[in-house]
Design an enzyme around this catalytic site. Structure first.
Site, PDB file in Angstrom:
ATOM      1  N   ILE B 167      -7.623  27.018 -41.198  1.00  0.00           N
ATOM      2  CA  ILE B 167      -8.838  27.831 -41.230  1.00  0.00           C
ATOM      3  C   ILE B 167     -10.046  26.967 -40.859  1.00  0.00           C
ATOM      4  CG2 ILE B 167     -10.244  29.378 -42.643  1.00  0.00           C
ATOM      5  CD1 ILE B 167      -7.246  30.217 -42.063  1.00  0.00           C
ATOM      6  N   THR B 168     -10.809  27.455 -39.877  1.00  0.00           N
ATOM      7  CA  THR B 168     -11.972  26.715 -39.394  1.00  0.00           C
ATOM      8  C   THR B 168     -13.211  27.091 -40.190  1.00  0.00           C
ATOM      9  OG1 THR B 168     -11.029  26.684 -37.177  1.00  0.00           O
ATOM     10  CG2 THR B 168     -13.372  26.225 -37.340  1.00  0.00           C
ATOM     11  N   ARG B 281     -16.135   2.080  -9.876  1.00  0.00           N
ATOM     12  CA  ARG B 281     -14.936   1.246  -9.924  1.00  0.00           C
ATOM     13  C   ARG B 281     -14.499   0.860  -8.523  1.00  0.00           C
ATOM     14  NH1 ARG B 281     -13.134  -0.918 -14.585  1.00  0.00           N
ATOM     15  NH2 ARG B 281     -10.944  -0.589 -14.048  1.00  0.00           N
ATOM     16  N   HIS B 351      -8.785   7.393 -15.116  1.00  0.00           N
ATOM     17  CA  HIS B 351      -9.599   6.426 -15.839  1.00  0.00           C
ATOM     18  C   HIS B 351      -8.821   5.148 -16.169  1.00  0.00           C
ATOM     19  CE1 HIS B 351     -12.691   9.480 -16.383  1.00  0.00           C
ATOM     20  NE2 HIS B 351     -13.448   8.610 -16.993  1.00  0.00           N
ATOM     21  N   GLY B 352      -7.533   5.128 -15.832  1.00  0.00           N
ATOM     22  CA  GLY B 352      -6.752   3.936 -16.141  1.00  0.00           C
ATOM     23  C   GLY B 352      -6.781   3.651 -17.634  1.00  0.00           C
ATOM     24  N   GLU B 376      -6.125  31.074 -30.781  1.00  0.00           N
ATOM     25  CA  GLU B 376      -6.427  32.413 -30.246  1.00  0.00           C
ATOM     26  C   GLU B 376      -5.259  32.992 -29.451  1.00  0.00           C
ATOM     27  OE1 GLU B 376      -8.990  34.405 -30.811  1.00  0.00           O
ATOM     28  OE2 GLU B 376     -10.257  32.981 -31.890  1.00  0.00           O
TER      29      GLU B 376
END
Lengths: 400, 394
Positions: B167-168, B281, B351-352, B376
């Site tokens: 339950i949120t 990068r 992103h390695g 949901e």
């Protein structure tokens, strides 16, 4: 709880008309095209497929409806409709008959190209007959050495007095030898320069009966099996200066502009393939039985159908989102590539599952899903393969 | 300004008018200014800061789907989805918090009596009071009607016993009420009889157990809730006796679309993080994105994000214009949540090593993506809904 009433649509068919885009005119147009396709093409498509029969006899009827001239201005004998309407039309043709759709796609794209590039005199000369399908002009861009890097043109045209002489070859060209094929639009290098600097490229309207033209044999293909695709060679083909379409040296820029929205045409054809697969699959899983119940009541089959519906929604949503942007004057280049990339890939995934659900009947060339499975394959390739779409999307994100 | 934020992604001219575009900008400013800097720390510490309810309340997110008469904005579903997309683009836990409160406020308005609405809604819309929504039980979530928590009449009162799970929002200092569903049938009926109750969380017998330690949405507040002879007055009944759950489920079909929006926002975030990352990068003597495989992979992410977005707002458009949308909501939720997971996976890959580190935003997005195909209605439930929508009896 009035809002709960909004949910009461169980058992509804799959929505085919995005309400945020389609006007009453679009809806009527879809009905008109759908009626035509169901009446004129659907009864005979299996026979044409098995016999690889090119539908010369249908072209006058397609032409009489104005389909070739869907986007040609009314002033030049066309219907003057928008890209959305063209894509609706192609979706409906592709749903039933990819081979005939190949004719009408190339034909209707060329009509728009000629109107965009040609002088007023050329427009008046060519467009009314192109719009009615009384004459077909093939689109000659791709060459035997490669298609994706379309600017790397080996076919050359050089001045000879007031005329031009064309030498080279074009390959994978649609509808060069229908009963009404009269011209091929040839893109040829007319200046110096090699990749990465592009030579000036000029477009020519070349009569197919010009001396020096040789047509190859019609290719046997994995899909669009009843359409006409072949090679054409040019050996010192002489054309007058009046054959130049648009500005000399600007042909490539104009053509690039063209192929951008034509990606949405392919996305709409992918949508049509998926719709055709769904229609056939729903009938199959309701009618056929296994283990004492309809195939569609087995969860695995039902979920496959669900995924087909979901993919249809993606393809259709992206296609018409792109059309909306084009028709309303928004930037649409990235969306066109996204729609083409995703819809074409999904058409192939869906066709695979549709054949799976049809079982062995889906392997017969007379079945809709076998035909759509073959027709789907070209969609990730024509108008720029996946790699080209990804390249364009990456560039639009600032990557190079 | 980052590379990614210089590129307009989120426009969708058929879906958004100028007011909605401004609304997106407001939510984005809030998310950037108030949420971004602490989002990863909050996630790692699993902290739901009290101030977030004031911020989201003031922004007006909780009351978007509540009518103006009850203190809300009376806005469309499109507006709620814009907000949740923008919140999830920065902080999925905040989006989860806002989603629950926003949906529960709308549900309370739809089901509640005038007294219940007057007592609870104004403070819930402003964020002073936090509400939660309690259906799921330890025995299962997807078969939502299979409710073991029981509510039995005792004179004029109701007595509730049972357990709710996952339950949120029940455990914050402001958490005051649960919209809770309990079985009120005697088992002899053909149809399940489940009723709704407005349960004060401080009622004797209600225990909000310690919060879960979660993979994602870590800074949202999630607990089990136990009910042990919880006595409620007749006025606690929410909606029509025996029909509460059916009515709530019918009303909440649209709440799948906000999850599609959250998925879109998360995928958008992964795309932007990746674009920013590859801009700086280098490998093998050139920029990372100058490697074709990398550039094409990012192109694929952008295409997937576009697909998630078009499905989400197509569904919203149909809802907001009174056009049937059940199938569209299921398709959007299913596809967008699967896309979010795929995009988050690829983004961490691009992103390695940074994509494995807890202080990278993209790692947090990867964690936060996982719930999206589950909450949901799982992807399996969505496929069930879609199949049934074309008449397949599964």
């Amino acid at each position: 709880m009035s809002a709960a009433a909004r949910t009461a649509d169980a058992g509804s068919p799959v929505a085919i008309n995005p309400p945020w885009l389609f006007t009453a005119e679009h809806l009527e147009w879809r009905e008109k095209v759908r009626d035509f396709v169901d009446r004129e093409l659907a009864p005979t498509v299996a026979e044409r497929t098995v016999e690889r029969h090119f539908a010369d006899e249908l072209i006058p009827r397609i032409g009489a409806e104005g389909f070739f001239g869907v986007r040609i201005s009314e002033e030049y004998g066309g219907l003057g409709k928008d890209l959305t309407s063209q894509c609706i039309m192609l979706e409906e043709f592709a749903r039933v008959d990819g081979s005939v759709c190949n004719i009408i796609e190339a034909g209707s794209v060329v009509g728009t190209l000629v109107e965009a590039m040609a002088s007023d005199e050329q427009r008046r000369g060519y467009l009314p007959r192109l719009a009615r399908g009384e004459s077909i002009a093939a689109f000659g861009l791709t060459e035997p050495h490669g298609g994706s890097d379309a600017g790397n043109m080996w076919t050359r045209a050089r001045r000879d007095g007031d005329d031009w002489l064309i030498d080279g070859a074009k390959d994978q060209i649609s509808t060069l030898s229908s009963a009404v094929s009269e011209h091929v639009i040839v893109f040829a290098a007319t200046g110096e320069g090699k990749a990465p600097e592009r030579p000036a490229i000029t477009a020519f309207m070349v009569p197919l009966d010009a001396p020096g033209i040789t047509l190859g044999e019609r290719y046997a293909k994995i899909g669009w099996v009843a359409s006409d695709v072949r090679r054409i060679d040019f050996d010192g083909v002489r054309v007058p200066d009046s054959a130049v379409l648009g500005e000399p040296g600007r042909g490539y820029a104009d053509a690039l502009n063209l192929v951008t929205w034509a990606r949405l045409a392919i996305a709409s054809m992918a949508t049509g393939v998926i719709q055709g697969c769904l229609d056939a699959t729903l009938a199959t899983v309701r009618e056929r039985e296994s283990f004492g119940r309809p195939v569609g009541e087995h969860q695995d089959a039902a979920f496959k159908v669900s995924r087909i519906i979901a993919k249809l929604a993606v393809a259709r949503g992206l296609t018409y989102d792109g059309c909306y942007r084009f028709d309303h004057g928004h930037d649409y280049g990235r969306q066109a590539s996204v729609a083409k990339l995703i819809a074409a890939r999904l058409a192939n995934e869906v066709a695979f599952d549709a054949v799976e659900l049809a079982g062995a009947t889906g392997l017969l060339e007379t079945s809709a899903v076998a035909r759509l499975y073959g027709d789907a394959r070209v969609l990730t390739i024509g108008e720029g393969p996946e790699a080209v779409q990804k390249m364009l999307i990456a560039r639009s994100l600032g990557l190079r | 300004m980052s590379v990614a934020s210089q590129i307009a992604f989120t426009d969708m001219p058929w879906a958004f008018d100028d007011v909605q575009t401004d609304w997106r900008a407001s939510v984005r400013a809030f998310a950037e200014n108030e949420l971004r800097s602490g989002a990863t720390d909050r996630s790692l510490a699993a902290e739901t800061p009290d101030a977030i309810f004031d911020g989201l309340g003031k922004l007006g997110v909780f009351g978007l789907r509540v009518s103006q008469e009850n203190g809300g904005a009376g806005a469309g579903l499109t507006d709620l989805c814009i907000a949740l997309e923008e919140l999830a683009r920065v902080d999925s836990s905040a989006a989860a918090t806002a989603h629950t409160q926003g949906v529960v406020c709308a549900l309370l308005e739809a089901m509640g009596s005038d007294e219940q609405k007057a007592a609870v809604l104004p403070d819930a819309v402003s964020g002073k009071t936090v509400l939660c929504f309690a259906i799921t039980e330890p025995s299962g979530g997807s078969d939502a009607g299979d409710i073991h928590t029981r509510a039995v009449r005792d004179g004029d009162d109701w007595v509730l016993n049972g357990a709710k799970q996952f339950i949120t929002n029940p455990g914050t200092p402001r958490s005051k009420y649960a919209l809770l569903f309990a079985n009120t049938g005697d088992g002899s009926e053909d149809r399940r009889q489940v009723s709704g109750f407005l349960v004060p969380l401080d009622a004797p017998g209600v225990t909000v157990a310690p919060k879960y330690d979660k993979l994602g949405w870590r800074a949202s507040d999630t607990h089990p809730v136990f009910l042990d002879d919880v006595r409620l007055p007749a006025s606690a009944l929410l909606g029509t006796e025996h029909r509460g759950l059916r009515d709530a489920m019918a009303f909440l079909v649209w709440s799948r679309l906000p999850i599609a929006a959250v998925s879109t926002g998360l995928a958008q975030a992964c795309l932007e993080e990746t674009l920013d990352f590859v801009a700086d990068r280098r490998s093998f003597g050139k920029g990372l994105a100058e490697h074709q495989a990398v550039a094409f992979d990012i192109a694929g992410l952008a295409a997937d994000v576009a697909a998630a977005r078009v499905l989400t707002y197509d569904g919203c458009y149909k809802f907001d214009h009174g056009i049937p949308y059940l199938q569209e909501a299921a398709v959007a939720k299913y596809m967008a949540s699967e896309i979010a997971n795929r995009v988050a996976y690829r983004a961490t890959q691009l992103h390695g090593g940074y994509g494995f580190m807890d202080d990278s935003a993209v790692t947090r997005h990867y964690r936060d993506a996982r719930i999206l195909t589950i909450g949901e209605g799982t992807s399996e439930i969505q496929q069930l809904v879609i199949a049934r929508s074309v008449g397949l009896d599964v």
